[in-house]
Design a protein around this motif. Structure first.
Motif, short mmCIF file in Angstrom:
data_model
loop_
_atom_site.label_atom_id
_atom_site.label_comp_id
_atom_site.label_asym_id
_atom_site.label_seq_id
_atom_site.Cartn_x
_atom_site.Cartn_y
_atom_site.Cartn_z
N VAL A 48 43.18 -5.16 18.54
CA VAL A 48 43.58 -5.00 17.13
C VAL A 48 44.71 -3.98 16.96
O VAL A 48 45.19 -3.78 15.84
N SER B 272 45.69 -10.93 5.27
CA SER B 272 45.24 -9.54 5.31
C SER B 272 43.97 -9.35 4.48
O SER B 272 43.74 -10.07 3.51
N LYS C 93 43.61 -13.04 12.86
CA LYS C 93 43.51 -14.18 13.76
C LYS C 93 42.11 -14.77 13.68
O LYS C 93 41.16 -14.07 13.34
N ASP D 102 39.24 -12.81 14.97
CA ASP D 102 38.77 -11.64 14.24
C ASP D 102 37.55 -11.97 13.37
O ASP D 102 36.95 -11.08 12.76
N ARG E 17 47.72 -4.09 14.41
CA ARG E 17 47.37 -4.98 13.30
C ARG E 17 46.38 -4.33 12.32
O ARG E 17 46.45 -4.59 11.13
N ASN F 220 45.65 -6.59 9.06
CA ASN F 220 46.81 -7.44 8.85
C ASN F 220 46.95 -8.44 10.00
O ASN F 220 46.35 -8.26 11.05
N SER F 221 47.75 -9.46 9.77
CA SER F 221 48.01 -10.47 10.81
C SER F 221 46.70 -10.96 11.42
O SER F 221 46.56 -11.05 12.65
#
Length: 120
Positions: A64, A17, A87, A90, A67, A84-85
């Motif tokens: 997104v 995060s 990838k 991103d 997330r 958050n979460s």
């Protein structure tokens, strides 16, 4: 002219995060709709999230949703993006901007951006 300064980027592992901040100066942003965009290497800048001036509306790009969370603190003249979460996809430079109208384009007032790198 409003000056926008993004911060909070960094390098994280997938699943991690980050919380980005966009601090405005020179004028209050409390009456402006605000948004985050991002630009990955070799790609065009894309919309990520928007928030209306009153925080009555928030919107996100599909990739997104669930997330990322956009928020604002008008007393601090700051907009945030909680991510958050994360990838690897991103990974990009993230920019905040003022929207000409909610759901509309940027007014072309951009900060310098903050780099987000997500490693797999």
């Amino acid at each position: 002219q409003v000056q926008l300064v993004e911060s909070g980027g960094g390098t994280v592992q997938a699943g991690g995060s980050l919380r980005l901040s966009c601090a405005a100066s020179g004028h209050t942003i409390s009456n402006y709709h605000m948004a985050w965009f991002r630009q990955a290497p070799g790609k065009e800048r894309e919309f990520v999230a928007a928030i209306s001036w009153s925080d009555s509306n928030r919107s996100y790009v599909e990739s997104v949703k669930g997330r990322f969370t956009i928020s604002r603190d008008n007393a601090k003249n700051t907009v945030y993006l909680q991510m958050n979460s994360l990838k690897p996809e991103d990974t990009a430079v993230y920019y905040c901007t003022i929207l000409r109208w909610y759901g509309g384009p940027s007014n072309n007032n951009w900060g310098r951006g903050t780099q987000v790198t997500v490693s797999s």
